[in-house]
Design an enzyme around this catalytic site. Sequence first.
Site, mmCIF file in Angstrom:
data_model
loop_
_atom_site.group_PDB
_atom_site.id
_atom_site.type_symbol
_atom_site.label_atom_id
_atom_site.label_comp_id
_atom_site.label_asym_id
_atom_site.label_seq_id
_atom_site.Cartn_x
_atom_site.Cartn_y
_atom_site.Cartn_z
ATOM 1 N N LYS A 1 0.827 -1.210 0.000
ATOM 2 C CA LYS A 1 0.000 0.000 0.000
ATOM 3 C C LYS A 1 0.860 1.258 0.000
ATOM 4 O O LYS A 1 2.034 1.246 0.362
ATOM 5 C CB LYS A 1 -0.960 -0.028 1.191
ATOM 6 N N ARG B 1 -3.274 -10.136 5.149
ATOM 7 C CA ARG B 1 -3.741 -10.271 3.762
ATOM 8 C C ARG B 1 -2.663 -9.677 2.854
ATOM 9 O O ARG B 1 -2.381 -8.475 2.931
ATOM 10 C CB ARG B 1 -5.080 -9.541 3.590
#
Length: 406
Positions: free
Chosen positions: A350, A384
């Site tokens: 991210k 995740r």
Amino acid sequence: MKPVCQEPGCLVWTGRQEAIRILQEIGVDPYGIESMLPKMVHRNILIRRLPCKVANIIKQEMLSLGADAAVARGSVACSIEATDVLLMGTHKQLGRFIEKASSQPFGLAPLAASLRLLLENLLAEVWTLRTSRREMVLGDRTRIMAILNVTPDSFSDGGRYASHEKAVAAGLEMARAGADMLDIGGESSRPGAEAVSQEAELDRVIPVIQALYGKIDIPISVDTTKAVVAREALAAGAEIVNDISAMRFDAQMPSVIASSGAAVVLMHMRGVPQTMQQGDLHYASLRGEIIDFFRERMRAAQSAGIGIDRIILDPGLGFGKARGDNLRLLKHLAEFAVLGRPIMTGPSRKSFLSHEGEAGPQDRLEGTAAAVTAAVMNGSCLVRVHDVAAVRRVVTVADAIVRARS
């Protein structure tokens, strides 16, 4: 043989099992261990916006037990209307306070019940997760949920697995690499992403789930906010719904999950993917607001017939949060233990992990590894990620550190 005289040292432990180990090494009687454990664990519990009359009662009761409670200046004289209260005491002292408060007026009885549940949640180290197809234990080691995006526009790997054949091959490889769950999504949730039609999402994910079901023995999750997609995916072999909206975008989602017996990941997000990183990202109380959000969504899930043992919580790194917010969430993940459910984190590739000179999201493996390690050290039992093999090596070491005996 004369005992060796040593200077006293400071013992620091992170949970019940570590405290038990210390007492066992001293040679404490088993009965003594059970009686001493509540005295060893100190808790700081923040209660927001209590009337000053109630806050003053709490402070006096805590002081009478040898503990304390911090209140705002002016609360004793009731010159202010309300105050936050910080309870400070051992597990045993707080337990005794709860007993006394249970029979007091002014709304202390329901507060005591909430505190009792909170203390029980803080003691949990493993959780049962039930899906429509199995029962799992979470918390004994870190589990990996592998990301399989079958979309052309995902922020990191858009288009890489757009064909069904490539997606199935990638799913099989992720399972071989050590994934514990496989999360398949057909709609990008990157900042600014455009919504896709129900038909397009179904066409992307259902054939892949059908092809993988029976070929892998790990649970398949569907990453969707649409009830129709969730229902068809569950019928095709999925057993977990990973809903970034926490079942808020589609009114039929709770009933679909409840009737199927599937597990659900409830994620925190402010706004919608198209606009979530725009405008004011300020939180008056970042963790407090997220905890309140989860409590409300958990109540909604249970009201719809979804058992508490079917719920996973995800604080939503990167979803409506500034870079500093994401870092603070990783640092303070342990605070979410008050909710009593397993915590999943998704830092993989991210933008808050970006660095100068990087080639793109695929160049964030080291940052992802650092964030995953921080998450594991601070209480996340499920991560995740995109890079399954590398992260499997990371969490193996992180788990060994967390569970190392002194």
